[in-house]
Write an enzyme that holds these catalytic residues in place. Structure first.
Site, PDB file in Angstrom:
ATOM      1  N   ALA A 239       0.671  -1.260   0.272  1.00 42.78           N
ATOM      2  CA  ALA A 239      -0.428   0.200   0.221  1.00 42.78           C
ATOM      3  C   ALA A 239       1.166   1.305   0.018  1.00 42.78           C
ATOM      4  CB  ALA A 239      -0.893  -0.156   1.032  1.00 42.78           C
ATOM      5  N   HIS A 240       0.288   2.225  -0.087  1.00 44.19           N
ATOM      6  CA  HIS A 240       0.863   3.440  -0.520  1.00 44.19           C
ATOM      7  C   HIS A 240       1.725   3.716   1.195  1.00 44.19           C
ATOM      8  CE1 HIS A 240      -3.292   6.266   1.577  1.00 44.19           C
ATOM      9  NE2 HIS A 240      -2.569   5.075   2.433  1.00 44.19           N
ATOM     10  N   ASN A 241       3.341   4.683   0.704  1.00 44.40           N
ATOM     11  CA  ASN A 241       4.274   5.437   1.901  1.00 44.40           C
ATOM     12  C   ASN A 241       4.959   3.894   2.094  1.00 44.40           C
ATOM     13  OD1 ASN A 241       2.077   7.603   2.018  1.00 44.40           O
ATOM     14  ND2 ASN A 241       3.870   8.494   2.248  1.00 44.40           N
TER      15      ASN A 241
END
Length: 344
Positions: A240-242
């Site tokens: 997922a993001h980051n």
């Protein structure tokens, strides 16, 4: 192509025991060995096969001590598993055609930096401002977004999608259907509905990374989602993001990593493991399949279960759980006995 035991030993720094002129042209599992094949013995569970295998050559460790007669020629090496992997890599390079040139059905926008040594397959599209390194292989139906960067010697198999501004390092392999840089799952609840939070970051993938088919690495909300050098991701994984995945970490299929989680270097993650968001996993952590990770894990821990606990504790819990029906019978009998005594 055929190689003798003597030739193979010279390539891998091994020692021949048996016929130095034994010839092989293929690789086979030790239990499925046949004349003309080379096998390896690494796991002690398979030792009994070495006495019956029909393989012409078997790679064994230097300290292997046979207990029976072996008809195959042996090559003793430091690490049989690593050695057969190296031989297979050499064979793959010899057998894989060196694709070059730009096929006419592909499309490359103006201003793209691409070297003559590259291959671009039919129906691939490379967007404006992209930078493509030397000897890159872009197979049919790939998409490279605006200002994306692909490093030297990287291979993008059919259907890979690299979104805008994402970066992939050198010597990487991205298998069919990989998506790098799709939006992270960011939505804000507002008055009973969800407003999309723009995902303005990118994905940065290091060197010598391999990503399996249909795996997704989402772009960051701000900054970068980072996959460091040497990471190996299996098929069907979601990052997922980051998130940040450290050097030489490996993950098996169907792992899911929620947003902003940091995973250290040299970790080993089994299949179907789920990570909560905003947690930190230390270096050298090992996690068994189907585990749930709700909180931070320090360096070097071996974890398993849902929620994950120390592997030794999990084994004791599993043993206790197996005895649960018997324990329930004992408890019921004791309750009945107590009731009888109370009635008296």
């Amino acid at each position: 192509m055929q190689f003798t035991a003597e030739q193979i030993a010279s390539m891998v720094g091994g020692t021949v025991e048996g016929d130095p002129q034994a010839v092989v042209s293929t690789v086979a599992k030790i239990e499925e060995g046949h004349k003309g094949s080379i096998s390896f013995l690494s796991n002690p569970k398979y030792t009994h096969y070495i006495y019956t295998t029909d393989s012409s050559i078997v790679l064994v460790s230097r300290d292997f001590k046979p207990e029976q007669t072996i008809k195959a020629t042996l090559i003793r090496v430091d690490d049989p598993y690593a050695t057969v992997a190296m031989l297979m890599q050499m064979a793959a390079k010899m057998l894989t055609p060196d694709m070059k040139g730009i096929e006419p059905q592909s499309a490359i926008a103006e201003g793209v930096e691409i070297d003559d040594s590259c291959y671009v397959g039919s129906f691939a599209y490379i967007s404006k401002g992209a930078k493509i390194g030397r000897n890159v292989k872009i197979y049919p139906r790939c998409f490279i977004g605006m200002n994306a960067e692909i490093g030297d010697n990287t291979i993008l198999y059919p259907g890979v999608t690299i979104y805008h501004h994402c970066k992939v390092g050198t010597d990487c392999v991205l298998h069919a259907g990989v998506v790098i840089g799709a939006d992270g799952f960011g939505f804000a609840p507002v008055n009973g509905h969800y407003d999309k939070i723009p995902q303005l970051g990118n994905v940065v993938i290091g060197n010598n990374v391999e990503i399996g088919a249909n795996t997704c690495v989402d772009r960051a909300t701000m900054g970068s989602t980072v996959i460091e050098d040497g990471v190996k991701l299996d098929n069907l994984i979601q990052i997922a993001h980051n998130c940040h995945v450290g050097t030489n970490t490996v993950m098996a299929s169907q792992v899911g990593v929620a947003g902003s989680t940091k995973i250290g270097c040299h970790c080993m993650v089994g299949g179907q493991v789920g990570f909560a968001g905003h947690i930190t996993i230390g270096n050298g952590v090992q996690i068994g399949a189907q585990s749930g990770i709700p909180r931070d894990i320090p360096d070097g821990k071996v974890m398993m279960g849902y929620p994950a606990v120390d592997a030794g504790q999990f084994a004791r819990q599993a043993a206790t759980l197996a005895r649960l029906p018997e324990m329930m019978k004992t408890i019921s009998a004791l309750q009945k006995k107590i009731a009888e005594l109370e009635n008296k």
